[in-house]
Scaffold this motif. Structure first.
Motif, PDB file in Angstrom:
ATOM      1  N   SER A 260       0.583  -1.076  -0.007  1.00 23.54           N
ATOM      2  CA  SER A 260      -0.046   0.002   0.087  1.00 23.54           C
ATOM      3  C   SER A 260       0.889   1.304  -0.012  1.00 23.54           C
ATOM      4  O   SER A 260       0.384   2.317  -0.716  1.00 23.54           O
ATOM      5  CB  SER A 260      -0.872  -0.099   1.361  1.00 23.54           C
ATOM      6  N   ALA A 261       1.884   1.289   0.664  1.00 20.13           N
ATOM      7  CA  ALA A 261       2.677   2.318   0.807  1.00 20.13           C
ATOM      8  C   ALA A 261       3.534   2.607  -0.492  1.00 20.13           C
ATOM      9  O   ALA A 261       3.447   3.712  -1.017  1.00 20.13           O
ATOM     10  CB  ALA A 261       3.975   2.276   2.011  1.00 20.13           C
ATOM     11  N   GLY A 262       3.974   1.548  -1.134  1.00 21.21           N
ATOM     12  CA  GLY A 262       4.784   1.606  -2.522  1.00 21.21           C
ATOM     13  C   GLY A 262       3.835   2.415  -3.325  1.00 21.21           C
ATOM     14  O   GLY A 262       3.905   3.114  -4.123  1.00 21.21           O
ATOM     15  N   ALA A 263       2.583   1.749  -3.400  1.00 22.32           N
ATOM     16  CA  ALA A 263       1.589   2.232  -4.605  1.00 22.32           C
ATOM     17  C   ALA A 263       0.946   3.704  -4.264  1.00 22.32           C
ATOM     18  O   ALA A 263       1.063   4.558  -5.171  1.00 22.32           O
ATOM     19  CB  ALA A 263      -0.048   1.226  -4.390  1.00 22.32           C
ATOM     20  N   ASN A 264       0.894   3.992  -2.901  1.00 20.88           N
ATOM     21  CA  ASN A 264       0.406   5.540  -2.678  1.00 20.88           C
ATOM     22  C   ASN A 264       1.480   6.531  -2.594  1.00 20.88           C
ATOM     23  O   ASN A 264       1.179   7.545  -2.832  1.00 20.88           O
ATOM     24  CB  ASN A 264      -0.500   5.383  -1.336  1.00 20.88           C
ATOM     25  N   ILE A 265       2.720   6.102  -2.324  1.00 17.59           N
ATOM     26  CA  ILE A 265       3.605   6.867  -2.317  1.00 17.59           C
ATOM     27  C   ILE A 265       4.139   7.617  -3.598  1.00 17.59           C
ATOM     28  O   ILE A 265       4.197   8.703  -3.891  1.00 17.59           O
ATOM     29  CB  ILE A 265       4.867   6.502  -1.757  1.00 17.59           C
ATOM     30  N   ALA A 266       3.956   6.583  -4.785  1.00 19.90           N
ATOM     31  CA  ALA A 266       4.481   7.068  -6.199  1.00 19.90           C
ATOM     32  C   ALA A 266       3.158   8.245  -6.559  1.00 19.90           C
ATOM     33  O   ALA A 266       3.500   9.158  -6.975  1.00 19.90           O
ATOM     34  CB  ALA A 266       4.298   5.854  -7.012  1.00 19.90           C
ATOM     35  N   TYR A 267       2.132   7.726  -6.191  1.00 16.17           N
ATOM     36  CA  TYR A 267       0.773   8.544  -6.487  1.00 16.17           C
ATOM     37  C   TYR A 267       0.756   9.989  -5.963  1.00 16.17           C
ATOM     38  O   TYR A 267       0.697  10.966  -6.520  1.00 16.17           O
ATOM     39  CB  TYR A 267      -0.450   7.898  -6.053  1.00 16.17           C
ATOM     40  N   ALA A 389      -0.866   6.424   5.419  1.00 16.25           N
ATOM     41  CA  ALA A 389      -0.219   7.329   6.301  1.00 16.25           C
ATOM     42  C   ALA A 389       1.084   7.917   6.000  1.00 16.25           C
ATOM     43  O   ALA A 389       1.442   8.984   6.029  1.00 16.25           O
ATOM     44  CB  ALA A 389      -0.349   6.952   7.734  1.00 16.25           C
ATOM     45  N   LEU A 390       2.045   6.831   5.561  1.00 10.39           N
ATOM     46  CA  LEU A 390       3.134   6.906   5.017  1.00 10.39           C
ATOM     47  C   LEU A 390       3.354   7.776   4.049  1.00 10.39           C
ATOM     48  O   LEU A 390       4.147   8.536   3.875  1.00 10.39           O
ATOM     49  CB  LEU A 390       4.261   5.690   4.960  1.00 10.39           C
ATOM     50  N   ALA A 391       2.513   7.468   2.899  1.00  9.72           N
ATOM     51  CA  ALA A 391       2.262   8.111   1.753  1.00  9.72           C
ATOM     52  C   ALA A 391       1.903   9.767   1.967  1.00  9.72           C
ATOM     53  O   ALA A 391       2.274  10.532   1.434  1.00  9.72           O
ATOM     54  CB  ALA A 391       1.356   7.580   0.831  1.00  9.72           C
ATOM     55  N   LEU A 419      11.843   5.547  -5.396  1.00 12.21           N
ATOM     56  CA  LEU A 419      12.481   4.549  -5.629  1.00 12.21           C
ATOM     57  C   LEU A 419      12.714   3.502  -4.418  1.00 12.21           C
ATOM     58  O   LEU A 419      12.528   2.441  -4.723  1.00 12.21           O
ATOM     59  CB  LEU A 419      13.942   4.842  -6.264  1.00 12.21           C
ATOM     60  N   VAL A 420      12.530   4.201  -3.348  1.00 11.61           N
ATOM     61  CA  VAL A 420      12.999   3.380  -2.048  1.00 11.61           C
ATOM     62  C   VAL A 420      11.604   2.645  -1.947  1.00 11.61           C
ATOM     63  O   VAL A 420      11.572   1.379  -1.529  1.00 11.61           O
ATOM     64  CB  VAL A 420      13.210   4.231  -1.100  1.00 11.61           C
ATOM     65  N   ALA A 421      10.525   3.381  -2.039  1.00  8.47           N
ATOM     66  CA  ALA A 421       9.172   2.652  -1.795  1.00  8.47           C
ATOM     67  C   ALA A 421       8.897   1.434  -2.560  1.00  8.47           C
ATOM     68  O   ALA A 421       8.187   0.458  -2.166  1.00  8.47           O
ATOM     69  CB  ALA A 421       7.963   3.670  -1.813  1.00  8.47           C
ATOM     70  N   SER A 422       9.422   1.552  -3.942  1.00  7.25           N
ATOM     71  CA  SER A 422       9.151   0.666  -4.701  1.00  7.25           C
ATOM     72  C   SER A 422      10.042  -0.692  -4.475  1.00  7.25           C
ATOM     73  O   SER A 422       9.607  -1.676  -4.630  1.00  7.25           O
ATOM     74  CB  SER A 422       9.460   0.900  -6.119  1.00  7.25           C
TER      75      SER A 422
END
Length: 445
Positions: A260-267, A389-391, A419-422
């Motif tokens: 979830s963090a990876g998807a939402n951080i990019a967005y 929340a992280l995002a 990059l880090v989140a992915s």
């Protein structure tokens, strides 16, 4: 109950209850509109925080400090989401999904309308930003309770071989809300200068109409088939689903958070913060908003498509490919936001969204397949909302990076967050087996 599961695959129990086709359609529509309403409300706040709130609610601060403070209120809503996920998940796992969803939509609608009616700092002083933060916390709480329940209503009521597709349809409501929000602000941003005190309020006040439509549809749905089956089979519903999650689903919870963090951080990077960055480098805000609108329209189709693809080839394959594909385009995008043409920015945003949708499309079904019915609402909501929340902290972090190092440094370091989140997301995917053939009834292996 077994000790900590290690695979995240739900095995078959008794045959699933069949939800009538008419009810399935209404459930899909209800969840889609619920996500649309919740995230329209959530994203109009994000856009207003970037474009209007610094001068309305933080007028006594410098423009840079005002922007950081404004994104701080934006982040506060994301911090409230895990609390909403835990509390909404608790009641949703014990007593059913539907009632929680009715309450969450009501809270979101009321808080959003109140933001639109809130006087600015020039009129009521420091009370204005304080009340704004409180209303944002209510928004975050409501969104935290909404997403997991709305998605589970769909995923738990459809056939196994189409869970990814129908879950992707429900998730696409997020982008529908985003499109409506961006369209609205694209329109009002073209109005004459000097109206900033009033025009931003229109999207917040108008949300009441969407809430009424969504509520009417939601009140007519039945409980999800997996939850009804669990109740009728006499399965024990744990007293505290959150504690059950911590005891028995730690690995799955980590995977859910990382995905979830990876998807939402990019967005949050290429949609929410890109708008503020464009203004900071004196780029054309109308260009980025217009491009983002078209990207949101594309995501409406890409999300269910990648959900469907994950039904065929697996959640893991599609998700890993999505994480890997997104990163380079985010770097290139931030290098073009100052002087890039509309076509260039649009093209890069579209490529970012292809990668993001490949992660987001299968996400709802992927998360649901990690947990047992008795703790699924809590697990899905907690994972998604902690990731969210992280995002939500990312625009604040990004604004701080740009404040410290200037726009040129920001163009490099801000995409590095993606990059880090992915990378973390890909590692999380590798920790579990494929889940797209799993049943949503019975025990977790």
């Amino acid at each position: 109950m077994s000790n900590e599961p290690v695979t995240g695959v739900v095995t078959s129990g008794s045959a699933s209850y069949e939800t009538p086709a008419k009810q399935r359609r209404r459930i899909v529509l209800s969840s889609y509109l619920g996500n649309t309403v919740e995230w329209y409300d959530f994203y109009i706040y994000g856009i207003a925080a970037a474009l209007y709130f610094p001068s309305i609610f933080f007028a006594s601060s410098s423009p840079l400090v005002g922007t950081i403070a404004s994104f701080g209120t934006f982040a506060s809503g994301f911090l409230a989401r895990p609390i909403g996920g835990i509390i909404g998940g608790h009641f949703g796992d014990r007593y059913g999904r539907k009632s929680v969803l009715v309450v969450s939509m009501t809270l979101m609608g009321m808080s959003t309308f109140a933001v639109g009616a809130l006087p600015g700092e020039a009129r009521i002083g420091v009370a204005a930003p304080v009340i704004l933060v409180l209303l944002r916390l209510v928004q975050g709480f409501a969104a935290g309770a909404e997403w997991g329940g709305g998605i589970l209503m769909i995923v738990e009521s459809c056939r196994q071989e189409r869970r990814g597709f129908w879950g992707g349809i429900g998730s696409a409501g997020v982008f529908c809300g985003g499109v409506l929000a961006t369209l609205t602000f694209t329109g009002i941003s073209s109005l004459p200068d000097g109206m900033d005190e009033y025009i931003w309020r229109i999207p917040f006040l108008a949300s009441a109409v969407l809430v009424l439509i969504g509520m009417w549809i939601r009140l007519g749905i039945v409980e999800s088939s997996a939850f009804r089956e669990s109740q009728d089979a006499g399965e024990e519903h744990v007293r505290t689903p959150f504690l059950d999650l911590l005891r028995n689903y730690k690995r799955q919870a980590f995977v859910a958070i990382a995905l979830s963090a990876g998807a939402n951080i990019a967005y949050q990077i290429y949609i929410t913060y890109a708008t503020a960055y464009t203004r900071a480098v004196e780029g054309d805000v109308a260009t980025i908003l217009g491009a983002q609108t078209l990207v949101g329209v594309l995501a409406l189709g890409l999300t269910p498509f990648f959900g469907y693809l994950s039904d065929l080839v697996g959640r893991k394959t599609v998700t890993i490919a999505g994480f890997a594909f997104t990163v380079p385009w985010v770097y290139l995008l931030f290098g073009q936001l100052e002087n890039g043409s509309f076509a260039t920015i649009l093209g890069l945003l579209l490529l970012c969204e292809v990668g993001h949708s490949a992660v987001y499309g299968p996400l709802s079904s992927f998360l649901a397949e990690l947990f047992h019915t008795r703790t699924r609402y809590t697990g899905v909501s907690l994972g998604y909302q902690i990731g969210g929340a992280l995002a939500g902290m990312v625009p604040l972090v990004a604004a701080t990076l740009v404040a410290a190092g200037g726009p040129e440094a920001g163009a490099h370091w801000v995409p590095t967050v993606t990059l880090v989140a992915s990378i973390v997301g890909i590692i999380a995917v590798l920790l579990v087996r494929e889940t797209n053939k799993a049943s949503l009834t019975g025990e977790v292996e």
